[in-house]
Design an enzyme around this catalytic site. Structure first.
Site, PDB file in Angstrom:
ATOM      1  N   SER A   7       0.842  -1.194   0.000  1.00  0.00           N
ATOM      2  CA  SER A   7       0.000   0.000   0.000  1.00  0.00           C
ATOM      3  C   SER A   7       0.875   1.241   0.000  1.00  0.00           C
ATOM      4  CB  SER A   7      -0.927   0.017   1.200  1.00  0.00           C
ATOM      5  OG  SER A   7      -0.203  -0.134   2.396  1.00  0.00           O
ATOM      6  N   ASP A  33      -3.745   4.409  -1.185  1.00  0.00           N
ATOM      7  CA  ASP A  33      -4.571   4.936  -0.099  1.00  0.00           C
ATOM      8  C   ASP A  33      -5.051   6.339  -0.441  1.00  0.00           C
ATOM      9  OD1 ASP A  33      -2.393   3.287   2.210  1.00  0.00           O
ATOM     10  OD2 ASP A  33      -4.470   2.754   1.707  1.00  0.00           O
ATOM     11  N   GLY A 138      -5.373   5.879   8.485  1.00  0.00           N
ATOM     12  CA  GLY A 138      -4.898   7.245   8.312  1.00  0.00           C
ATOM     13  C   GLY A 138      -3.391   7.411   8.290  1.00  0.00           C
ATOM     14  N   ASP A 167      -4.949  -5.111   6.552  1.00  0.00           N
ATOM     15  CA  ASP A 167      -4.201  -3.899   6.232  1.00  0.00           C
ATOM     16  C   ASP A 167      -3.884  -3.111   7.498  1.00  0.00           C
ATOM     17  OD1 ASP A 167      -5.211  -0.920   4.301  1.00  0.00           O
ATOM     18  OD2 ASP A 167      -3.279  -1.547   5.124  1.00  0.00           O
ATOM     19  N   SER A 190       4.619   0.371   5.403  1.00  0.00           N
ATOM     20  CA  SER A 190       5.941   0.867   5.814  1.00  0.00           C
ATOM     21  C   SER A 190       6.995  -0.227   5.880  1.00  0.00           C
ATOM     22  CB  SER A 190       5.836   1.565   7.175  1.00  0.00           C
ATOM     23  OG  SER A 190       5.252   0.694   8.123  1.00  0.00           O
TER      24      SER A 190
HETATM   25  C1  DX5 Z   1      -3.508   2.980   6.858  1.00  0.00           C
HETATM   26  C2  DX5 Z   1      -3.543   2.437   5.466  1.00  0.00           C
HETATM   27  C3  DX5 Z   1      -2.587   1.293   5.278  1.00  0.00           C
HETATM   28  C4  DX5 Z   1      -1.153   1.676   5.536  1.00  0.00           C
HETATM   29  C5  DX5 Z   1      -0.430   0.441   5.994  1.00  0.00           C
HETATM   30  O1  DX5 Z   1      -4.621   3.690   7.095  1.00  0.00           O
HETATM   31  O2  DX5 Z   1      -4.809   2.018   5.118  1.00  0.00           O
HETATM   32  O3  DX5 Z   1      -2.708   0.775   3.957  1.00  0.00           O
HETATM   33  O4  DX5 Z   1      -0.614   2.191   4.362  1.00  0.00           O
HETATM   34  O5  DX5 Z   1       0.822   0.823   6.468  1.00  0.00           O
HETATM   35  P1  DX5 Z   1       1.582  -0.062   7.567  1.00  0.00           P
HETATM   36  O6  DX5 Z   1       1.808  -1.417   6.914  1.00  0.00           O
HETATM   37  O7  DX5 Z   1       2.848   0.697   7.786  1.00  0.00           O
HETATM   38  O8  DX5 Z   1       0.715  -0.143   8.764  1.00  0.00           O
END
Ligand code: DX5
Length: 213
Positions: A7, A33, A138, A167, A190
């Site tokens: 993502s 996102d 977020g 997610d 991340s």
């Molecule tokens: C957060 C997003 C996720 C985010 C995940 O609101 O919907 O898709 O990018 O990032 P990590 O894997 O770092 O939690």
């Protein structure tokens, strides 16, 4: 075969392009996102920013917005194949699903950690995917909320054919528990760009995703 989907969460078009160009040679699907600063306390790139970058891999759009109906046609026009909206958003879910299907796209519903599965039960036979949030939406880099694991079994018991993607907070440690719980797609943000060793991090998550039959 379980999948790993990256993502990309940013409000900087340059960062969007940088990350997408790194991911394109590695991945099958890219999740983008989209945030409106109202449904979540953060904002993202726009549909025209995404159109300018025009990823050469299928796009899944995660709408963290109050009124998802406004975003369906614009993202359908730039080639998204799947659109996911939140059950907690302000539009009627049946209308949003209908609009997504009208454009011939796959429809997904997302639910935040505090939201019980009961809230989406009546839609489980009219959608293709459930995006179970492992964090409050977020921001990237948050800690995974393990209580959401129980939702996976409940949903699969109701509709074994539905795709379940998790997610938020997904990394090698939490990934193992998610695979054991029966998740179909590990969404990773991340962790993939950690230490700038994207290729190795990607390969590691692929191994974990398929570590159990
Ligand atoms: C957060 C997003 C996720 C985010 C995940 O609101 O919907 O898709 O990018 O990032 P990590 O894997 O770092 O939690």
């Amino acid at each position: 075969m379980r999948k790993v989907v990256p993502s990309v969460l940013t409000n900087d078009p340059k960062e969007l392009e940088r990350k997408i160009r790194i991911l394109e040679p590695l991945v099958e699907i890219i999740q983008i996102d989209i945030m409106d600063g109202e449904f979540v306390p953060n904002t993202s790139v726009s549909v025209s920013d995404v159109q300018k970058v025009s990823p050469n891999k299928p796009m899944e759009i995660h709408l963290m917005v109050k009124h998802p109906l406004e975003y369906i046609q614009p993202f359908a026009k730039i080639g998204a194949f799947r659109i996911i909206f939140h059950i907690e958003s302000g539009d009627n879910p049946a209308d949003v699903i209908k609009e997504i299907k009208n454009f011939g796209l796959q429809a997904g519903i997302s639910l935040n950690p505090p939201t019980p599965v009961e809230k989406i039960m009546s839609y489980l036979n009219s959608i293709d995917l459930v995006l179970v949030m492992g964090v409050n939406p977020g921001f990237q880099g948050q800690k995974f909320v393990p209580q959401v694991l129980s939702k996976v079994k409940i949903i699969k018991d109701i509709n074994p054919n539905i795709i379940i993607e998790v997610d938020g907070g997904v990394n090698p440690e939490t990934g193992i528990d998610l695979v054991k719980a029966g998740v179909d797609i590990l969404n990773v943000g991340s962790y993939l760009f950690k230490n700038d060793t994207v290729k190795d991090n990607w390969a590691q998550m692929q191994r974990i995703a398929n570590s159990i039959e």
